[in-house]
Motif scaffolding. Structure first.
Motif, PDB file in Angstrom:
ATOM      1  N   ALA A 295       0.833  -1.197   0.000  1.00  0.00           N
ATOM      2  CA  ALA A 295       0.000   0.000   0.000  1.00  0.00           C
ATOM      3  C   ALA A 295       0.868   1.248   0.000  1.00  0.00           C
ATOM      4  CB  ALA A 295      -0.903   0.002   1.228  1.00  0.00           C
ATOM      5  N   PRO A 296       0.422   2.315  -0.620  1.00  0.00           N
ATOM      6  CA  PRO A 296       1.192   3.564  -0.611  1.00  0.00           C
ATOM      7  C   PRO A 296       1.249   4.174   0.788  1.00  0.00           C
ATOM      8  CG  PRO A 296      -0.967   3.909  -1.596  1.00  0.00           C
ATOM      9  CD  PRO A 296      -0.819   2.433  -1.411  1.00  0.00           C
ATOM     10  N   LYS A 297       2.307   4.913   1.039  1.00  0.00           N
ATOM     11  CA  LYS A 297       2.471   5.516   2.351  1.00  0.00           C
ATOM     12  C   LYS A 297       1.498   6.667   2.584  1.00  0.00           C
ATOM     13  CE  LYS A 297       7.398   4.384   2.665  1.00  0.00           C
ATOM     14  NZ  LYS A 297       8.769   4.928   2.856  1.00  0.00           N
ATOM     15  N   GLU A 298       1.202   7.411   1.548  1.00  0.00           N
ATOM     16  CA  GLU A 298       0.286   8.541   1.669  1.00  0.00           C
ATOM     17  C   GLU A 298      -0.729   8.505   0.526  1.00  0.00           C
ATOM     18  OE1 GLU A 298       2.431  12.152   1.759  1.00  0.00           O
ATOM     19  OE2 GLU A 298       3.445  11.750   3.663  1.00  0.00           O
ATOM     20  N   ILE A 299      -1.980   8.791   0.854  1.00  0.00           N
ATOM     21  CA  ILE A 299      -3.045   8.849  -0.149  1.00  0.00           C
ATOM     22  C   ILE A 299      -3.901  10.077   0.131  1.00  0.00           C
ATOM     23  CG2 ILE A 299      -3.144   6.364  -0.575  1.00  0.00           C
ATOM     24  CD1 ILE A 299      -5.504   6.205   1.300  1.00  0.00           C
ATOM     25  N   GLU A 300      -4.474  10.612  -0.923  1.00  0.00           N
ATOM     26  CA  GLU A 300      -5.391  11.737  -0.791  1.00  0.00           C
ATOM     27  C   GLU A 300      -6.799  11.196  -0.545  1.00  0.00           C
ATOM     28  OE1 GLU A 300      -5.146  14.105  -4.232  1.00  0.00           O
ATOM     29  OE2 GLU A 300      -3.036  14.694  -3.928  1.00  0.00           O
ATOM     30  N   ILE A 301      -7.450  11.682   0.493  1.00  0.00           N
ATOM     31  CA  ILE A 301      -8.763  11.165   0.870  1.00  0.00           C
ATOM     32  C   ILE A 301      -9.755  12.310   1.006  1.00  0.00           C
ATOM     33  CG2 ILE A 301      -7.838   9.154   2.084  1.00  0.00           C
ATOM     34  CD1 ILE A 301      -8.340  10.648   4.705  1.00  0.00           C
ATOM     35  N   GLU A 302     -11.016  11.942   0.905  1.00  0.00           N
ATOM     36  CA  GLU A 302     -12.131  12.849   1.152  1.00  0.00           C
ATOM     37  C   GLU A 302     -13.158  12.118   2.008  1.00  0.00           C
ATOM     38  OE1 GLU A 302     -13.738  14.159  -2.500  1.00  0.00           O
ATOM     39  OE2 GLU A 302     -12.034  15.443  -3.033  1.00  0.00           O
ATOM     40  N   THR A 303     -13.766  12.829   2.925  1.00  0.00           N
ATOM     41  CA  THR A 303     -14.784  12.251   3.803  1.00  0.00           C
ATOM     42  C   THR A 303     -16.166  12.689   3.330  1.00  0.00           C
ATOM     43  OG1 THR A 303     -13.269  12.268   5.680  1.00  0.00           O
ATOM     44  CG2 THR A 303     -15.607  12.041   6.166  1.00  0.00           C
ATOM     45  N   MET A 304     -17.015  11.697   3.114  1.00  0.00           N
ATOM     46  CA  MET A 304     -18.377  11.955   2.650  1.00  0.00           C
ATOM     47  C   MET A 304     -19.353  11.525   3.756  1.00  0.00           C
ATOM     48  SD  MET A 304     -20.378  10.066  -0.443  1.00  0.00           S
ATOM     49  CE  MET A 304     -22.159  10.006  -0.424  1.00  0.00           C
ATOM     50  N   ILE A 305     -20.352  12.363   4.034  1.00  0.00           N
ATOM     51  CA  ILE A 305     -21.327  12.106   5.091  1.00  0.00           C
ATOM     52  C   ILE A 305     -22.711  11.983   4.472  1.00  0.00           C
ATOM     53  CG2 ILE A 305     -22.422  13.047   7.165  1.00  0.00           C
ATOM     54  CD1 ILE A 305     -19.809  14.390   7.847  1.00  0.00           C
ATOM     55  N   TRP A 306     -23.448  10.975   4.936  1.00  0.00           N
ATOM     56  CA  TRP A 306     -24.806  10.734   4.440  1.00  0.00           C
ATOM     57  C   TRP A 306     -25.664  10.249   5.602  1.00  0.00           C
ATOM     58  CZ3 TRP A 306     -27.058   5.688   2.616  1.00  0.00           C
ATOM     59  CH2 TRP A 306     -28.359   5.865   2.081  1.00  0.00           C
ATOM     60  N   ASN A 307     -26.864  10.853   5.755  1.00  0.00           N
ATOM     61  CA  ASN A 307     -27.788  10.504   6.840  1.00  0.00           C
ATOM     62  C   ASN A 307     -29.047   9.886   6.251  1.00  0.00           C
ATOM     63  OD1 ASN A 307     -26.159  11.590   8.960  1.00  0.00           O
ATOM     64  ND2 ASN A 307     -26.838  13.641   8.366  1.00  0.00           N
ATOM     65  N   LEU A 308     -29.438   8.730   6.796  1.00  0.00           N
ATOM     66  CA  LEU A 308     -30.623   8.014   6.329  1.00  0.00           C
ATOM     67  C   LEU A 308     -31.617   7.893   7.484  1.00  0.00           C
ATOM     68  CD1 LEU A 308     -32.128   6.373   4.179  1.00  0.00           C
ATOM     69  CD2 LEU A 308     -30.917   4.339   5.004  1.00  0.00           C
ATOM     70  N   PRO A 309     -32.787   8.559   7.419  1.00  0.00           N
ATOM     71  CA  PRO A 309     -33.786   8.447   8.507  1.00  0.00           C
ATOM     72  C   PRO A 309     -34.387   7.045   8.558  1.00  0.00           C
ATOM     73  CG  PRO A 309     -34.180  10.385   7.125  1.00  0.00           C
ATOM     74  CD  PRO A 309     -33.196   9.528   6.393  1.00  0.00           C
ATOM     75  N   ILE A 310     -34.685   6.577   9.774  1.00  0.00           N
ATOM     76  CA  ILE A 310     -35.357   5.301   9.991  1.00  0.00           C
ATOM     77  C   ILE A 310     -36.477   5.507  11.009  1.00  0.00           C
ATOM     78  CG2 ILE A 310     -33.346   3.889   9.426  1.00  0.00           C
ATOM     79  CD1 ILE A 310     -32.948   3.490  12.433  1.00  0.00           C
ATOM     80  N   ASN A 311     -37.425   4.568  11.028  1.00  0.00           N
ATOM     81  CA  ASN A 311     -38.540   4.599  11.971  1.00  0.00           C
ATOM     82  C   ASN A 311     -38.258   3.622  13.102  1.00  0.00           C
ATOM     83  OD1 ASN A 311     -39.973   6.391  10.269  1.00  0.00           O
ATOM     84  ND2 ASN A 311     -40.742   4.668   9.062  1.00  0.00           N
ATOM     85  N   LEU A 312     -38.254   4.126  14.318  1.00  0.00           N
ATOM     86  CA  LEU A 312     -37.995   3.297  15.494  1.00  0.00           C
ATOM     87  C   LEU A 312     -39.237   3.316  16.381  1.00  0.00           C
ATOM     88  CD1 LEU A 312     -35.952   1.552  16.932  1.00  0.00           C
ATOM     89  CD2 LEU A 312     -35.063   3.575  18.065  1.00  0.00           C
ATOM     90  N   HIS A 313     -39.776   2.116  16.663  1.00  0.00           N
ATOM     91  CA  HIS A 313     -41.005   1.983  17.437  1.00  0.00           C
ATOM     92  C   HIS A 313     -40.720   1.264  18.754  1.00  0.00           C
ATOM     93  CE1 HIS A 313     -43.424   3.310  13.989  1.00  0.00           C
ATOM     94  NE2 HIS A 313     -42.696   2.480  13.243  1.00  0.00           N
ATOM     95  N   SER A 314     -41.763   1.227  19.604  1.00  0.00           N
ATOM     96  CA  SER A 314     -41.665   0.533  20.880  1.00  0.00           C
ATOM     97  C   SER A 314     -41.714  -0.972  20.657  1.00  0.00           C
ATOM     98  CB  SER A 314     -42.793   0.965  21.813  1.00  0.00           C
ATOM     99  OG  SER A 314     -42.798   2.364  22.000  1.00  0.00           O
ATOM    100  N   THR A 315     -41.527  -1.706  21.730  1.00  0.00           N
ATOM    101  CA  THR A 315     -41.652  -3.152  21.715  1.00  0.00           C
ATOM    102  C   THR A 315     -42.563  -3.574  22.850  1.00  0.00           C
ATOM    103  OG1 THR A 315     -40.415  -5.242  21.688  1.00  0.00           O
ATOM    104  CG2 THR A 315     -39.650  -3.519  23.199  1.00  0.00           C
ATOM    105  N   ASN A 316     -42.828  -4.855  22.956  1.00  0.00           N
ATOM    106  CA  ASN A 316     -43.659  -5.352  24.053  1.00  0.00           C
ATOM    107  C   ASN A 316     -42.945  -5.111  25.377  1.00  0.00           C
ATOM    108  OD1 ASN A 316     -45.263  -6.824  25.850  1.00  0.00           O
ATOM    109  ND2 ASN A 316     -45.806  -8.298  24.271  1.00  0.00           N
TER     110      ASN A 316
END
Length: 384
Positions: free
Chosen positions: A352-373
């Motif tokens: 693997a190379p010692k140094e690489i150029e990187i970018e950070t990507m952020i993504w948010n996905l809503p979900i439905n959370l309900h109660s349980t018994n």
């Protein structure tokens, strides 16, 4: 000495749904003197209690004091509604008046009360907290009022519409149903409560598998495709999803997925989220829970499993706050040519190379959370 023991009838769990009935056994005992010190007169060892009452109290702690004061004006004015953060108070029920207990004698009382269906759930957030307690109050003659509070946890109830029971079609009627009915006999048809209907609908909603596919892209191109097998979950379930990198244009080095709770404070007047003037987006406090992290530099497909804790609060909305749940993705991508597929001999090693150029990507996905018994959550409560 008077000792008061409060034990919930549901001893394996102190968790209830909105609209459920709380049942408590309250035992009052007299342990004034040891047996070898009891005098001949029973009056010396007698304890005289004037009265005792029980009720359910709900509290809210937040910085928006004005809103709580407005809610507090609608509460019934009772002797136990003395807390400044009270938002809910059921009518107190009197257990006894003028009770006399000899040494070693005890009395047990049964208390049951329904939690109001529209009550906010128990929630321990950053800016606001909702919590509930069963309050037992008693007073000895000539003494001040003593309080015993049993904490309980309340979960939100799935909102359902009232269903009207329709008669069965003629071809489905049995001989027993076609026979003449006796008006003097009780009807054996079972009455189904709203809580039972809500639990059945909750089971149907969370068991429904409907895969949803999401193509993840950034400004350089396609990163991958994510598949979520169902959009609605219960407390204690696992969120399972798959990531497909075979269709990617931009290479991902690593990824992380975090289950997050978003707490958004609302304005009293418009019931809308408090927004930022510059970004014009809801300002919410984020709380992180379970997390999945993986190095995906050489993977074409992978999966993620995020367990949902049982102690968290499902999605709900009140006049003061809106609680949402989402999956927070972070992709670390790169366009380094040295990280492309290796074309050298099979028996050689790739470095693997010692140094690489990187970018950070952020993504948010809503979900439905309900109660349980509630019976599936182990949280015993025995208060002395």
């Amino acid at each position: 000495m008077i000792e008061i023991d409060a034990k919930l009838l549901r001893n394996q769990s102190a968790v209830f749904l909105c609209g459920e009935t709380v049942e408590v056994f309250i035992t009052i005992s007299n342990h004034s003197l040891p047996e070898h010190k009891i005098s001949q007169s029973n009056v010396d060892a007698m304890e005289h209690l004037a009265w005792a009452s029980v009720q359910i109290n709900g509290y809210c702690k937040t910085q928006q004091v004005k809103n709580i004061q407005n809610i507090q004006q609608t509460l019934p004015k009772t002797s136990l509604n003395i807390h400044e953060n009270s938002i809910l108070s059921t009518e107190p029920k009197i257990l006894f008046c003028d009770l006399r207990l000899a040494n070693g004698e005890s009395r047990t009382y049964y208390y049951r009360e329904q939690i109001p269906p529209n009550s906010p759930p128990t929630f321990k957030g950053i800016d606001i907290k909702y919590y509930y307690k069963v309050t037992v109050a008693t007073q000895r003659v000539g003494s001040r009022v003593q309080l015993l509070q049993v904490p309980i946890r309340v979960l939100p109830l799935l909102q359902i519409e009232d269903k009207i029971e329709l008669p069965a079609p003629c071809d489905e009627l049995t001989n027993e149903e076609l026979s003449p009915t006796n008006p003097f006999l009780e009807n054996d048809r079972k009455v189904v409560s709203k809580v039972e209907i809500a639990l059945e609908n909750l089971q149907m909603i969370t068991a429904r598998r409907r895969p949803n596919f999401y193509v993840i892209t950034n400004r350089r191109g396609r990163v991958g495709r994510f598949c979520l097998f169902k959009p609605s979950y219960k407390l204690g379930e696992d969120i399972v999803g798959t990531l497909d990198f075979s269709c990617r244009i931009v290479k991902s080095v690593q990824l992380s997925v975090t289950l997050q709770c978003e707490e958004i404070m609302l304005t009293k007047a418009s019931k809308s989220p408090v927004t930022d003037k510059d970004a014009k987006a809801p300002i919410g406090k984020i709380t992180n829970f379970t997390k999945h992290h993986e190095i995906c530099i050489g993977l074409l497909q992978t999966q993620m499993i995020l367990p949902i804790p049982l102690h968290v609060t499902p999605s709900f909305t009140t006049d003061l706050v809106e609680v949402r749940w989402r999956l927070h993705f972070q992709f670390v991508t790169t366009t380094n040519e040295e990280l492309m597929t290796f074309d050298g001999p099979v028996d050689s090693n790739w470095g693997a190379p010692k140094e690489i150029e990187i970018e950070t990507m952020i993504w948010n996905l809503p979900i439905n959370l309900h109660s349980t018994n509630p019976t599936q959550i182990f949280q015993p409560q025995i208060i002395n």
